[in-house]
Design a protein around this motif. Sequence first.
Motif, PDB file in Angstrom:
ATOM      1  N   LYS A   1       0.883  -1.129   0.072  1.00 42.62           N
ATOM      2  CA  LYS A   1      -0.005   0.000   0.149  1.00 42.62           C
ATOM      3  C   LYS A   1       0.791   1.329   0.199  1.00 42.62           C
ATOM      4  CE  LYS A   1      -4.175  -1.327   2.218  1.00 42.62           C
ATOM      5  NZ  LYS A   1      -5.046  -1.107   3.202  1.00 42.62           N
TER       6      LYS A   1
ATOM      7  N   ARG B   1       2.794   1.926  -3.257  1.00 44.17           N
ATOM      8  CA  ARG B   1       1.903   2.252  -4.195  1.00 44.17           C
ATOM      9  C   ARG B   1       1.636   3.691  -4.025  1.00 44.17           C
ATOM     10  NH1 ARG B   1      -3.590  -0.614  -5.200  1.00 44.17           N
ATOM     11  NH2 ARG B   1      -2.060  -1.534  -6.717  1.00 44.17           N
ATOM     12  N   ARG B   2       1.342   4.193  -2.879  1.00 45.04           N
ATOM     13  CA  ARG B   2       1.082   5.423  -2.775  1.00 45.04           C
ATOM     14  C   ARG B   2       2.194   6.538  -3.295  1.00 45.04           C
ATOM     15  NH1 ARG B   2      -3.537   8.006  -0.998  1.00 45.04           N
ATOM     16  NH2 ARG B   2      -4.143   6.687  -2.705  1.00 45.04           N
TER      17      ARG B   2
ATOM     18  N   GLU C   1       2.428   6.844  -6.737  1.00 44.54           N
ATOM     19  CA  GLU C   1       1.395   7.716  -7.066  1.00 44.54           C
ATOM     20  C   GLU C   1       1.605   9.117  -6.787  1.00 44.54           C
ATOM     21  OE1 GLU C   1      -2.327   4.510  -6.625  1.00 44.54           O
ATOM     22  OE2 GLU C   1      -2.066   6.065  -5.168  1.00 44.54           O
TER      23      GLU C   1
ATOM     24  N   TYR D   1       6.770  19.879  -4.407  1.00 44.55           N
ATOM     25  CA  TYR D   1       5.759  20.367  -3.343  1.00 44.55           C
ATOM     26  C   TYR D   1       6.313  19.461  -2.051  1.00 44.55           C
ATOM     27  CZ  TYR D   1       3.697  15.596  -4.148  1.00 44.55           C
ATOM     28  OH  TYR D   1       3.669  14.086  -4.527  1.00 44.55           O
ATOM     29  N   ILE D   2       5.398  19.528  -0.924  1.00 46.39           N
ATOM     30  CA  ILE D   2       6.021  18.942   0.433  1.00 46.39           C
ATOM     31  C   ILE D   2       5.141  17.920   0.889  1.00 46.39           C
ATOM     32  CG2 ILE D   2       6.639  19.486   2.563  1.00 46.39           C
ATOM     33  CD1 ILE D   2       7.238  22.345   1.825  1.00 46.39           C
ATOM     34  N   LEU D   3       5.559  16.837   1.356  1.00 45.08           N
ATOM     35  CA  LEU D   3       4.787  15.686   1.993  1.00 45.08           C
ATOM     36  C   LEU D   3       5.235  15.452   3.140  1.00 45.08           C
ATOM     37  CD1 LEU D   3       5.055  12.887  -0.788  1.00 45.08           C
ATOM     38  CD2 LEU D   3       2.759  13.984  -0.062  1.00 45.08           C
ATOM     39  N   SER D   4       4.438  15.301   4.335  1.00 46.93           N
ATOM     40  CA  SER D   4       4.656  14.780   5.490  1.00 46.93           C
ATOM     41  C   SER D   4       4.612  13.299   5.707  1.00 46.93           C
ATOM     42  CB  SER D   4       4.108  15.699   6.570  1.00 46.93           C
ATOM     43  OG  SER D   4       2.730  15.301   6.881  1.00 46.93           O
TER      44      SER D   4
ATOM     45  N   TYR E   1      -6.233  10.885  -4.356  1.00 50.17           N
ATOM     46  CA  TYR E   1      -4.959  10.955  -5.198  1.00 50.17           C
ATOM     47  C   TYR E   1      -4.919  10.002  -6.351  1.00 50.17           C
ATOM     48  CZ  TYR E   1      -2.654  13.574  -1.289  1.00 50.17           C
ATOM     49  OH  TYR E   1      -2.406  14.547  -0.242  1.00 50.17           O
ATOM     50  N   SER E   2      -5.467   9.029  -6.155  1.00 49.48           N
ATOM     51  CA  SER E   2      -5.714   8.100  -7.456  1.00 49.48           C
ATOM     52  C   SER E   2      -6.747   7.305  -7.501  1.00 49.48           C
ATOM     53  CB  SER E   2      -4.566   7.250  -7.556  1.00 49.48           C
ATOM     54  OG  SER E   2      -4.425   6.221  -6.500  1.00 49.48           O
TER      55      SER E   2
ATOM     56  N   SER F   1      -6.838   4.133  -6.703  1.00 47.27           N
ATOM     57  CA  SER F   1      -6.549   2.933  -6.116  1.00 47.27           C
ATOM     58  C   SER F   1      -6.841   3.255  -4.725  1.00 47.27           C
ATOM     59  CB  SER F   1      -5.340   2.193  -6.431  1.00 47.27           C
ATOM     60  OG  SER F   1      -4.719   2.579  -7.565  1.00 47.27           O
ATOM     61  N   PRO F   2      -8.146   3.433  -4.115  1.00 45.13           N
ATOM     62  CA  PRO F   2      -8.308   4.035  -2.789  1.00 45.13           C
ATOM     63  C   PRO F   2      -7.405   3.283  -1.668  1.00 45.13           C
ATOM     64  CG  PRO F   2     -10.001   2.602  -3.379  1.00 45.13           C
ATOM     65  CD  PRO F   2      -9.230   2.516  -4.761  1.00 45.13           C
ATOM     66  N   LEU F   3      -7.020   4.181  -0.799  1.00 45.29           N
ATOM     67  CA  LEU F   3      -6.208   3.417   0.323  1.00 45.29           C
ATOM     68  C   LEU F   3      -7.042   3.585   1.598  1.00 45.29           C
ATOM     69  CD1 LEU F   3      -2.405   3.883   0.093  1.00 45.29           C
ATOM     70  CD2 LEU F   3      -3.652   2.297  -0.297  1.00 45.29           C
TER      71      LEU F   3
ATOM     72  N   GLU G   1     -11.109   7.764   0.515  1.00 38.50           N
ATOM     73  CA  GLU G   1     -10.846   7.774  -0.768  1.00 38.50           C
ATOM     74  C   GLU G   1     -11.681   6.524  -1.409  1.00 38.50           C
ATOM     75  OE1 GLU G   1      -6.298   9.144  -1.787  1.00 38.50           O
ATOM     76  OE2 GLU G   1      -6.643   6.874  -1.164  1.00 38.50           O
TER      77      GLU G   1
ATOM     78  N   ARG H   1       1.141  17.034  -9.837  1.00 45.06           N
ATOM     79  CA  ARG H   1       0.835  15.938  -9.023  1.00 45.06           C
ATOM     80  C   ARG H   1      -0.996  15.960  -9.172  1.00 45.06           C
ATOM     81  NH1 ARG H   1       0.540  15.912  -4.010  1.00 45.06           N
ATOM     82  NH2 ARG H   1      -1.457  16.746  -4.356  1.00 45.06           N
TER      83      ARG H   1
ATOM     84  N   TYR I   1      -2.059  13.708 -12.160  1.00 44.62           N
ATOM     85  CA  TYR I   1      -1.928  12.291 -12.231  1.00 44.62           C
ATOM     86  C   TYR I   1      -3.336  11.876 -12.056  1.00 44.62           C
ATOM     87  CZ  TYR I   1      -0.263   7.975 -10.725  1.00 44.62           C
ATOM     88  OH  TYR I   1      -0.217   6.462 -10.719  1.00 44.62           O
TER      89      TYR I   1
ATOM     90  N   LEU J   1       0.888  12.726   4.116  1.00 44.86           N
ATOM     91  CA  LEU J   1      -0.098  13.498   3.778  1.00 44.86           C
ATOM     92  C   LEU J   1       0.811  14.658   3.179  1.00 44.86           C
ATOM     93  CD1 LEU J   1      -1.724  13.846   6.989  1.00 44.86           C
ATOM     94  CD2 LEU J   1      -2.518  12.833   5.125  1.00 44.86           C
ATOM     95  N   GLU J   2      -0.034  15.604   2.249  1.00 43.70           N
ATOM     96  CA  GLU J   2       0.416  16.597   1.618  1.00 43.70           C
ATOM     97  C   GLU J   2       0.610  17.781   2.597  1.00 43.70           C
ATOM     98  OE1 GLU J   2      -1.478  17.681  -1.820  1.00 43.70           O
ATOM     99  OE2 GLU J   2      -0.206  19.267  -2.326  1.00 43.70           O
TER     100      GLU J   2
END
Lengths: 76, 701
Positions: free
Chosen positions: A24, A27-28, A31, A59-62, B59-60, B62-64, B68, B94, B97, B468-469
Motif C-alpha cells: 500500500k 503504491r502511494r 502515485e 511540493y511537500i509531503l509529511s 490521489y488516485s 486505487s483507494p487507500l 478515498e 501531481r 496524475y 500527507l501533503e
Amino acid sequence: MMPLTSGKLNISYKIKSISGENEKVARRFLELGLIKGQAIKILNTSILKKVFLVEIRGYILSIKADLLSYILVEKM
Amino acid sequence: MEEILLVGNPNSGKTTLYNALTRSNEHIGNWHGVTVEEKKKMMKVKDKNFLLVDTPGLYSLSPLSFEEEVSFKIIEGKNYKKIINICDRNNLQRNLYLSLCLLEENLDVVIAINEIDKKVKFKVDEKKLSTMLGCDVILINAEKKIKVDALKESLLKENIIKPLPYLEKIDFSVVKNYFKDKNKNEQTIFAIKAFERNESFFKLKGYSDEEIKKIFSLVPTNSLEILTEARYNFLDEVIDKSCQKVNFTYGKSRLDKVLLNKYLALPLFLLIIAFIFFLTFFSLGAFLSDLLSQFLSLISSPILSGLKSVLGESWVHYLFSDAIFNGLSTVLSFLPQVVLLFFFLSLLEDSGYMSRIAFTFEDILGKVGLSGKSIYTLLMGFGCSTTAIMTARNMDNKNSKIKTALLCPYMSCSAKIPIYTVVGGAFFGASNIFVIMGLYLLGVVVAILVSLVLDKTVLKSDNQTFILEFPPYRVTSLRRLKNILKNNVKTFLVKVGSIMIAMNIIVFLLSSFTFKFQFVLDGNGSVLQEIGKFLAPIFEPLGFNNWAIVSALLAGLVAKEVVVSSIAMFNGVDYNATKLISSSILLSTSVVYFPSTASVLSFLVFCLLYTPCLASISMMKAEIGTKWTIVGIIIQLVVAYVLSFIVYNIALSFEIFDFCPTVLVILAILLVLVSIILIYRLIKHKKCPHNCSNCHRNCKK
Ligand SMILES: Nc1nc2c(ncn2[C@@H]2O[C@H](COP(=O)(O)OP(=O)(O)O)[C@@H](O)[C@H]2O)c(=O)[nH]1
Ligand SMILES: [Mg+2]
C-alpha cells in the motif's frame, strides 16, 4: 544506498528504489511521484523525529519515519 | 436529476468551488481530509438543473483510506453526467496524475485549474493542456468565482474522447487477451487496472479473490512502476509544453524556519494561544459580552413586564421569563466568547498554521495516543465542547477520533466560567484567578492521563499510513473572514443555542414542578430538589452533601450554564444571567451550603470534570456512537468523583492549619511538575547507536 531516514536535512538525494515490503505504501509513494531517479530532500522533522517533511517534485509531503525508511536513496 | 461530480486531490479547493456553485456554506479547511462524506446540492446551469456532488479528496483511483473509498465508489458507479476535476495550479503535475487516471477510464471530465494564489507566476496555457489531454481545461478561481460561469457552460458540452499517447507504449496484450470477451474500450481499461494491481476495482466489478490473483499474475511484477513512470513521464512533457516553469516549492516558506523550529515551536504556539485566550476571555470577548448583556437587559425588562401583565403570575409567565428569556440571554452572553475563540482558531486553521502545529506535535501527541489534528478539536473545546466534538470528524484515524471526542469535555468550556467566577469568586476573592488557572490546567492533565490509559487499554492507536501533503500558508481573504464569522455564529446559535434553550426549559420544568405536577416558585419540593435530596448522601465524601448543590449539579448535567442560576434559585436569590458578577449576594447565602473552602474546591473540580451537557452528549453519540459515549460518561463521572475526593481531602487537611491559598499553589506546582516529568519522559528517547542525525533507531547501518 541508504534509507532516507538517515539522510541529512536540506540535501538533495536521488531515489534508488522503494521497498515493496508494504504494498500500500509503495503504491502511494509511486502515485505521489516518488519514482526512481527523482530528487528528494528532507526539509524538517517533528520534535521526536517520527514525522518528516520531504520535498518532492516541487511540493511537500509529511511522512512518518517508519514509512520513510522504505525509500532508499543515494547522494546526487 | 443528473449529477455532476466534483473530484480532486485533497485540499485543492473542491469544497470552495462547491460552495461557490451551490451557494452553500460547507466547512473548508487548509488541510487534508476536511470533507469526509459526499455532499449534494442543486445547481443551475442555464435553465437545466443538476445535482452537484462534493466528494472527499483522493490521489488516485486505487483507494487507500476510507474517504478515498467513498469517492472511488461514486466515480466507478458512473451514475453521473460529468466530472469536474479540480486541480490546484500550484501543484499541477501531481494533481494532473489523478486527471490521467480519470481520462484513462474514458470518463467525461472537465478540468478546472484552481488559481489559488495569483502571486505565483506560473502561467498555464489552457489550450495546449486541453489538446494534450483531450478534454476541456478551464482556469478558475473558486473563491473569487472567476470563470465559474465558463466552467458551468462547459458542463453542457460533450467531450471528444482521445486516446492518451503513453498508453500505446505499454504492452497490455497478455492481460487484454484475458478480457477478450469485453469490448475494445473495456479491454484497455481492465488491462490498466490490472497493471495498477487495483484490487478495489476488480472487487467492485465482482471478481473473486482467486480471479484477481490470476489477473495480477498476468502482468509484470513491476507493472505499477511501469505505469506510474509512463504517466509521470507524460506529465513531465505536458507541464513542459503547456506551463511556464518557475522554480518554487509549494508550501515552503521562510516562516517555517521559525515556526517549525524544534525549540521555538512550542513556546510560540503557547504564546499565540495565550494571546487568543486573552482576547477571547478577557479583553475583547468580555467587552462584547458586557455590551450584549446590557443591550439584552435594556430590551428584556419592557418585554417581560408586558408578558407579566398579560399572563399574570402563572407558571407560563415564569416559563417565558425564567427559562426561555434567561436561556436566551445566557446563550447570547456566551456567544461573543465562543464565536471569537472559534473564529481565531479557524483563522489559524485556514492560514495553515494549525497543520504545522499538527505536524510538530504529531509524535508527542502520538505518545499519549492522539493525533496531531486533535489539538485543533481540543482547543475548540475551551469554547464549547459540543461544537468542538463536531470537528473531531476530520480525524483520519478512527481511534484517535473517539479519543479526541472523549477528551474534549475535559477542556473547560466557556459555559463553566460563570461557575468558577461566581462560586469561586465568592470564596477566594482576588486569588480566584489562580484557582481558575489551576482548574484549566487540571483539566488538561486529566485529559492527558485519561488518553494515556485509553491508549494502553481499549483504544490503541492503529498505526495508519501517514503520508500527507503539507499545505502552504495562505492569507485568508476578507471574504473568507466574513464567511468564517458567519458560519461560527450560525453553528453556535442554531445547533448549540437551540439545544441550550430547550435544556433550560427542561431544567425549569424540573425545578418548578413537584412530582404531583404542582407549580412551585422557589424550587421547594420540586422534582429536581427531590432527586437532589435523594442523591445528596453520595456527595458526602466530597464535602458538599447539601441537596441544593446536588440539585444544581443535576441541572448542570443538562446544561452547565444553569448551575449557578440553580444555586441562586435554591437560595431564594432572584438570579439574573445578566448579572454574573454579583457573587456577593451568593456569598452571603451560599456559605451555608459550603461548609469549608475545601468543599468549594472539591465542588469546582467536580464541575470541571463531570459529565458535559446533554448537547455535547448527543453530539458525541452522533459522532462516535452510543457505546463510546456511555464509556465516556462513566469515565467522566468516576474521574470527577475520585479527583474531587482527593482534592477535598488534601485541601481539608491543609485547612486545619488555615492554609487554603497555599494548598492551591502547592497543588498547582505539583501538577506542573508532574506534567513536566511526564512530558520529559515521553520526549526522552534512546539515541541511535550509530549516531546518525535523523535516523529513527531502526537504521540498518
Ligand atoms: N485564496 C484562495 N484560497 C482557496 C481557493 N480555493 C480554495 N482555497 C483554500 O484552499 C483550502 C482548501 O479548500 P477546500 O475547499 O476545503 O478544499 P477541498 O479539501 O478540496 O475541499 C482552504 O484553505 C481554502 O481557503 C481560492 O480560489 N483562492
Ligand atoms: Mg472539502
